[in-house]
Design a protein around this motif. Structure first.
Motif, mmCIF file in Angstrom:
data_model
loop_
_atom_site.group_PDB
_atom_site.id
_atom_site.type_symbol
_atom_site.label_atom_id
_atom_site.label_comp_id
_atom_site.label_asym_id
_atom_site.label_seq_id
_atom_site.Cartn_x
_atom_site.Cartn_y
_atom_site.Cartn_z
ATOM 1 N N LEU A 144 29.597 -32.063 29.591
ATOM 2 C CA LEU A 144 29.691 -31.759 28.157
ATOM 3 C C LEU A 144 31.112 -31.995 27.664
ATOM 4 N N PRO A 145 31.251 -32.499 26.431
ATOM 5 C CA PRO A 145 32.599 -32.676 25.873
ATOM 6 C C PRO A 145 33.233 -31.340 25.514
ATOM 7 N N ASN A 146 34.550 -31.318 25.475
ATOM 8 C CA ASN A 146 35.227 -30.133 24.957
ATOM 9 C C ASN A 146 35.803 -30.440 23.584
ATOM 10 N N PHE A 147 36.438 -29.436 22.982
ATOM 11 C CA PHE A 147 36.825 -29.568 21.559
ATOM 12 C C PHE A 147 38.301 -29.280 21.330
ATOM 13 N N GLY B 197 40.564 -29.641 18.069
ATOM 14 C CA GLY B 197 39.626 -29.976 17.007
ATOM 15 C C GLY B 197 38.981 -31.335 17.138
ATOM 16 N N GLU B 198 39.050 -31.905 18.319
ATOM 17 C CA GLU B 198 38.376 -33.183 18.520
ATOM 18 C C GLU B 198 37.320 -33.036 19.618
ATOM 19 N N THR B 199 36.501 -34.043 19.756
ATOM 20 C CA THR B 199 35.462 -34.012 20.781
ATOM 21 C C THR B 199 35.898 -34.922 21.922
ATOM 22 N N TRP B 200 36.246 -34.327 23.020
ATOM 23 C CA TRP B 200 36.777 -35.097 24.153
ATOM 24 C C TRP B 200 35.713 -35.274 25.223
ATOM 25 N N GLU B 201 35.270 -36.494 25.386
ATOM 26 C CA GLU B 201 34.357 -36.818 26.489
ATOM 27 C C GLU B 201 35.261 -37.217 27.640
ATOM 28 N N LYS C 146 36.252 -26.334 29.222
ATOM 29 C CA LYS C 146 35.634 -27.161 30.265
ATOM 30 C C LYS C 146 36.685 -27.733 31.201
ATOM 31 N N MET D 230 35.945 -22.065 30.942
ATOM 32 C CA MET D 230 34.614 -22.393 30.437
ATOM 33 C C MET D 230 34.697 -22.902 28.999
ATOM 34 N N GLU D 231 35.558 -22.309 28.200
ATOM 35 C CA GLU D 231 35.685 -22.728 26.799
ATOM 36 C C GLU D 231 36.174 -24.166 26.707
#
Lengths: 298, 1031
Positions: free
Chosen positions: A209-212, A215-219, A101, A98-99
């Motif tokens: 939803l994107p994950n992180f 430290g980045e935002t991954w779509e 995604k 879940m963390e």
């Protein structure tokens, strides 16, 4: 973030080679990171019920905050798992999904559930298995494009923008810690359509939803290699995106048995350093010389 | 990738604290939002359920944002319950016969209008039947008349008024009654039945307000007898207190749950339960147990036919399924024989004696019972004292006992068998001893399926730690027709060592803050409330059968059993309605329940529900169309636990005072509608508001609570409860401006139909609003962890400090309504028995004893939609048998078998032409007792999004992954007297999930799985085994 810069620098260096069809075997293991890393974070002003007694999660969070005040190359993140306290609940497995995604088939932290002995003298053993973040990671040298490397803080990172999905690393990992993102979604088998009497559309919005990670935002669906991180190898990151915000990895905070510990092995004051000094600390497949940074207490 | 360094989940304005409902532990949650979508769920660090000790309550929510507490895998997967493609958004009305799977979406207003007014509701599909509506049951509307009739019915039951006198007195209103010849059945209002599967505090009170004071029906039910009612009932009688009201004395049932103090204990027995699966529940309990055990302070045993995860690191005692009663009685016998009990504790007959002896609680072990009547001898019978006093023998002389006398200590003799004042007299302890000594240890060992030595070892260990030992139990030992006695026997083991209230003993927990009173007395704030009265439709909690007018008509045996000692007898509700005994019903409202799936032999209820003669109007509300709501006339969408209000307290596993808050965190998925001009999502709450307002039922709308306190929105009710808790002495601090601002910001994604600050504030009044904000911003109220123990270190801080009953007088004087036989005030050995007294026998071909269990990643009936948890970890469940049985039966791991019992041939029809098979794959293991078969719960769905439905003429395909595995309930034995319901405990009303012998019929061989995957998994497992070999 510095790590992001690491990856960009690195990618630029290897990109021409990739596009020339060359194979970069045995690429450098250490990234060329500028010293420093994140801004030093002051320890949080936690007020707890009793100074004498506190949840071990808070002790570890203080350890972590302390480590973050040091330059990145002086940190050595490691994990300790007390098998005597693990109850095989899989909260870590699911919490991680879940963390981060994670889609179906991508599992960063399975828990092995084994039966030992014969009735009535039988026992069950549980062994969670994150990425070992090896000091000598066998997954790194086999990557043909240098998309995976060991950072200065010891975390083995994957750059989804660089990964070409060849899966050599998946085969190379002796711990089966890497899995492949085939682009599946949890609700693939469910009815699809617009919202009406049922929530066919809203019922799956969380999957977009994107994950992180790192430290980045991954779509999912973006990236230099189309669709990243779909089509990439994926593995446990020690939740470095959380760690660098001063928060413990998900598998640590959600462990209902308080069996998972995290911290800086370079800090002799840290809980994890205390724990691995004990004589009941062992590592998986020690004989391979991979030098895992995950210890098990037995 | 983009947005370097972003991690919105640690920002306080993206966090709302709430409460889980993946199981009834209902852990406190930290719900994290990402772009207005619930993206991640963790444990609430303010709560002792998720951090131990938890953060200081004075910590600001801004500081706490970076601290996550722990939560189990079900809790982690809650995002997938919230966003489930099969969630219902609009009201569905059936467009074919019941169970046809054909629906049409209709407006909320139309649906409310139809169910209130009734009529030819299904004329459009060629059904000319007239269906009743709420207006046909809302007949008795005069609050004064209802109160008067209720009192007169009580007089009839007490023998102070005749039916004839009642009829004369109320001749003008007899049409309001179900049956004027039997006024004790109550008004026609009782023909509305509210039946809840999962319902929690807050919602319970909200729904009772509607059913009782609003509609005047007595028939409000929860589901506890398919859970663990015998455990609760045994505790309630073990902790019942002798209370005086207006000069009359009676037993008032006490607490329903106690637990070991895991932190202080040296030895704990988990009996048919554990700390790491099910129970109440893993996140609060597991850290306490794993820490103490790893530190070497705590040793524990797990009694379970299956090597559970809790048993993995403990002392496993593989009892025969259902052998628990025999094991407990065997232990009691050995403890009494070897005088390993705490005689000093047991001899304390009143409060003064307990206190003089350094104890907090005391027992009735020495009180004298008349064995001929089962009644305690009263001091008044011997001229020794008053009506409210009992008698003990003190050094051979009868002495009166006032249980609550704190001045004059009375200690009694433990073993008494004599005559006093011409009456036969035995001490309660003597009654227990004689009952238990009817069988020897060899007998008990045989029945428990254990070596005699194991019983002795366990009893010796249990009695070797003074007060620092305790037994926890829940469902495992009690799901049998003798469940109440098994529960009572296990409680007695605790009593025998006098561990009540002690550090490391059996404790009552910290208790919860009172939400019903204080600033707002919600029990009284009901303008014009009706007084419901009459016999409940399943005859629970309706007094003894013998005082009813139906007894005068029918005598023994009762047509269907009565349950004077219990309530929430869930499995009996629909069969009672179908049989018309004690009266037919008109409207069934099934709230978030699935008795067809969840009840043993619940499949028998399908035909009852499909028949409008038996269940005339059937409405349901839930988040997804389930196995039972699929037969409804109307299905209303409900809100998930992340979208709405409710409250709970922790189980006694938490020793500090607490109150857990559920509040809207996710924007609602169901349609937003208007109820009397107020916008709100469709839910149980809005349905009740709409129905009550349409009927003009008392207590709703303008001045519904009291003058100037209107009841127009769900939060008008729920926020008053929050205010009560916030203001309970000493009130929580008022929230500073920054926290009020945070409250607003964190709810910026919620529609005004859910969060309207002005309306929330108005619901409680401005004077307490900031204290309410403090509680909302922390997900409840929690006493500091270090308040768990009393300063002396010997006792917990929150003690019981009251009477404990070794002898349960109400049961001991009770009579079985079918067999007319006396029940027992102490536990006695029994076998599985039907209501007519027949001992249930199974032909020898049925040679595996079936029992069930729960995996930690599965809940009751709503976790198959958790794709990343239950489905990913174990896509289907298994038929677990021992290696020994597998060899005997020629079965291999992976073989597909059908489960059959004498009452069940392996399949059942869920709809015309559609059958379900109770079939699953065999899993062979060393970790299960030979001769038994274990099948976990939470699988085997045939609805709940697993199969196709047709809505508005369009087929919505089901997701077959949600229907994998099997549900074992249809194989469970049927009562031979009633023939339409499972075997049932006559005292607690608990349904017998255990006790059925089945056979496994192989229907297909094992299919080889991917060899490559298996090789990798095997290599990994080998490496893991190597780790443990080194230890």
């Amino acid at each position: 973030m510095a790590n992001h810069e690491d990856r960009r620098d690195f990618l630029e260096k290897v990109a021409s080679a990739v596009f020339a069809g060359m194979v970069l075997g045995g690429a450098k293991v250490e990234a060329q990171a500028p010293a420093g890393g994140v801004e030093p974070t002051p320890p949080p002003p936690f007020k707890i019920s009793s100074e004498a007694q506190e949840d071990v999660l808070l002790r570890m969070q203080r350890d972590l905050q302390r480590a973050l005040t040091k330059p990145i190359e002086e940190r050595r993140w490691g994990m300790v798992i007390d098998t005597r306290k693990c109850v095989g609940c899989h909260a870590c497995t699911v919490g991680c999904v879940m963390e981060n995604k994670l889609p179906p088939g991508v599992v960063y932290r399975p828990v092995i559930d084994m039966e030992v002995g014969e009735y009535p003298n039988v026992d069950r053993k549980f062994l969670p298995r994150p990425c070992m973040q090896c000091d000598k990671p066998p997954c790194v040298p086999v990557c043909p494009v240098g998309a995976t490397w060991k950072r200065k803080d010891g975390i083995v990172e994957i750059d989804y923008d660089a990964c070409i999905g060849c899966r050599y690393c998946i085969t190379a990992c002796p711990y089966s810690a890497r899995t492949f993102d085939f682009g599946e979604n949890w609700t693939d088998a469910a009815a699809a359509g617009k919202d009406g009497p049922l929530a066919l559309e809203t019922g799956r919005i969380y999957e977009e939803l994107p994950n992180f990670e790192y430290g980045e935002t991954w779509e999912r669906g973006e990236g230099i290699i189309p669709q990243s991180p779909v089509g990439n190898a994926r593995k446990c990151t020690f939740c470095i995106h959380r760690v660098e915000k001063g928060v413990l990895p998900m598998c640590v905070t959600t462990c209902i048995g308080r069996a998972t510990f995290f911290g800086d092995f370079n800090d002799p004051e840290s809980l994890v350093s205390e724990l691995i000094a004990r004589n009941n600390a062992v590592r998986l497949k020690e004989e391979l010389g991979t030098e895992p940074k995950v210890y098990y207490l037995v | 990738a983009q947005g370097e360094g972003a991690y919105p989940l640690v920002e306080p304005e993206n966090i709302i604290y709430g409460l889980c409902l993946q199981c009834h532990t209902e852990c406190t949650l930290k719900i994290k939002l990402q772009d207005g979508v619930v993206s991640k769920i963790d444990g609430n660090p303010f709560s002792p359920g998720n951090m131990q000790p938890q953060l200081d309550y004075a910590t600001s929510p801004q500081q706490a944002a970076k601290v996550d507490g722990s939560i189990c895998p079900k809790g982690q997967a809650g995002v997938q319950t919230q966003y489930d493609p099969y969630r219902i958004r609009k009201v569905l009305k059936r467009a074919g016969p019941r169970g046809s799977g054909k629906w049409k979406a209709i407006s909320f207003d139309q649906a409310i209008d139809e169910i209130v007014n009734g009529g030819k509701l299904f004329a459009d599909i060629g059904d000319d039947r007239v269906y009743p509506g709420f207006k046909d049951v809302f007949k008795l509307k005069d609050a004064r008349l209802a109160k008067e009739m209720a009192a007169d019915v009580a007089a009839i039951r007490a023998g102070r008024m005749t039916v004839q006198e009642f009829k004369q007195k109320h001749s003008a209103h007899l049409d309001l009654l179900i049956d004027p010849d039997h006024p004790d059945l109550g008004p026609k209002n009782n023909q509305f039945v509210f039946m809840a599967g999962r319902i929690e505090h807050g919602r319970k009170e909200y729904a009772k307000r509607f059913t009782f004071g609003g509609l005047g029906s007595i028939n409000w039910y929860a589901h506890t007898t398919i859970c663990e009612q015998a455990h609760h009932i045994a505790y309630k009688y073990a902790t019942a207190q002798w209370v005086e009201k207006l000069g009359k004395y009676s037993w008032k049932k006490g607490k329903d749950h106690m637990k070991p103090d895991f932190e202080g204990a040296e030895f704990v027995i988990f009996w048919g339960t554990g700390f790491a699966e099910a129970n109440f529940g893993p996140p609060p309990m597991t850290p306490q147990v794993t820490q103490a055990a790893t530190d070497g302070k705590l040793k524990y045993a797990v009694i379970d036919p299956r090597l559970s995860k809790s048993a993995a690191h403990g002392w496993w005692i593989p009892v025969k399924p259902g052998g628990d009663l025999a094991l407990a009685l065997g232990m009691i016998r050995w403890i009494i024989e070897n005088r390993r009990y705490d005689a000093a504790f047991l001899r304390n007959a009143n409060k003064a004696a307990a206190n003089a002896g350094g104890e907090k609680s005391w027992s009735n072990a020495t009180w004298l019972v008349n064995p001929e009547t089962g009644r305690f001898i009263r001091a008044s019978e011997l001229g020794l004292g008053g009506e409210g006093e009992f008698v003990v023998l003190a050094s051979g002389r009868p002495v009166a006992v006032d249980p609550y006398d704190s001045e004059q200590p009375v200690t009694g003799d433990l073993e008494v068998d004599t005559e006093v004042g011409g009456l036969p007299a035995k001490s309660a302890f003597q009654v227990l001893k004689e009952e238990v000594f009817k069988h020897d240890l060899d007998f008990y060992a045989r029945e428990a399926g254990l070596e005699k030595k194991t019983i002795v070892d366990l009893a010796r260990e249990f009695t070797s730690h003074g007060k620092r030992a305790a037994i926890d139990f829940y469902r495992g030992p009690i799901k049998f027709t003798y469940g109440y006695y098994a529960a009572q026997a296990i409680i007695h083991l605790n009593l025998l060592i006098g561990n009540i209230d002690h550090k490391g003993g059996l404790v009552t927990g910290g208790g919860k803050y009172n939400a019903m009173g204080g600033v707002f007395d919600l029990k009284k704030m009901h303008t014009g409330a009706l007084t419901p009265f009459g016999v409940k439709s399943n005859r629970e909690a309706s007094g003894p059968y013998e005082t009813s007018t139906l007894f005068k008509r029918d005598g023994y045996p009762a047509k269907r059993p009565w349950f004077p000692f219990t309530d929430d007898v869930y499995q009996e509700i629909i069969p009672s309605a179908a049989s018309g005994y004690p009266y037919p019903i008109k409207i069934l409202w099934l709230h978030k329940g699935t008795p067809v799936l969840a009840t043993p032999a619940g499949h028998l209820q399908i035909d009852m529900l499909k028949d409008p003669d038996k269940v005339p109007l059937y409405i349901a509300d839930d988040i997804v169309i389930g196995e039972t709501s699929m037969y409804a006339d109307y299905v209303f969408p409900d809100l998930t636990y992340l979208e709405r209000w409710a409250f709970e307290g922790f189980s006694p596993a938490i020793k500090v005072k607490n109150w857990k808050l559920r509040q809207p965190a996710a924007a609602p998925v169901p349609e937003i509608v208007e109820v009397d001009g107020e916008a709100m999502p469709i839910s149980m709450e809005s349905m009740m508001l709409a129905i009550a307002k349409k009927l003009r039922a008392p207590g709703y709308g303008k001045d519904g609570f009291a003058t100037s306190w209107d009841f127009n929105r769900p939060e008008d009710y729920y926020l008053k409860m929050v205010a009560n808790v916030a203001m309970q002495d000493p009130p929580v601090p008022a929230a500073p401006d920054a926290e009020v601002e945070l409250l607003r910001k964190a709810r910026r994604h919620l529609p005004k139909a859910v969060f309207d600050e002005g309306k929330w504030r108005k619901a409680v009044g401005g004077g307490v609003w900031r204290q309410v904000v403090t509680v909302l911003n922390r997900g409840g109220r929690f006493e500091a962890w270090d308040k768990a123990y009393a300063p002396d270190g010997e006792f917990v801080a929150h003690t019981w400090s009251k009477l404990m009953n070794l002898y349960a007088e109400p049961i001991g004087t009770g009579v079985h309504s079918v067999t007319a036989k006396r029940l027992s005030g102490v536990p006695r050995f029994e076998r599985m028995t039907g209501f007519d007294g027949t001992v249930i026998e199974f032909p020898s071909e049925y040679d595996l004893k079936l029992f069930t269990y729960k995996e930690i990643y599965g809940g009751q009936s709503r976790t198959s939609s958790n794709y990343a948890a239950q489905q990913a970890i174990q896509p289907e469940n298994f038929v677990h048998i021992s290696a020994k049985d597998a060899e005997r039966l020629g079965l291999r791991d992976g073989d597909v078998v059908q489960v059959r019992s004498p009452d069940f041939e392996g399949t059942f029809e869920v709809a015309p032409g559609r059958s379900e098979r109770v079939e699953g794959k065999v899993r062979v293991s060393q970790g299960i007792r030979p001769g038994s078969v274990a099948i976990s719960w939470h699988y085997g769905h045939w609805a709940y999004g697993s199969s196709d439905v047709e809505i508005d003429g369009t087929t919505v395909a089901g997701d077959p992954t949600r229907g994998r595995g099997l549900v074992p309930n249809p194989a469970m034995a049927v009562d031979p007297y009633l023939k339409d319901v499972c075997l049932t405990d006559p005292i607690a009303g608990d349904s017998a999930y255990g006790g059925t012998y089945v056979k496994l019929v192989k229907v297909a061989g094992a299919v080889a799985e991917g060899a490559k995957q298996n090789a990798r998994a095997a290599a990994m497992e080998e490496a893991a085994r190597a780790v443990f070999r080194n230890s």
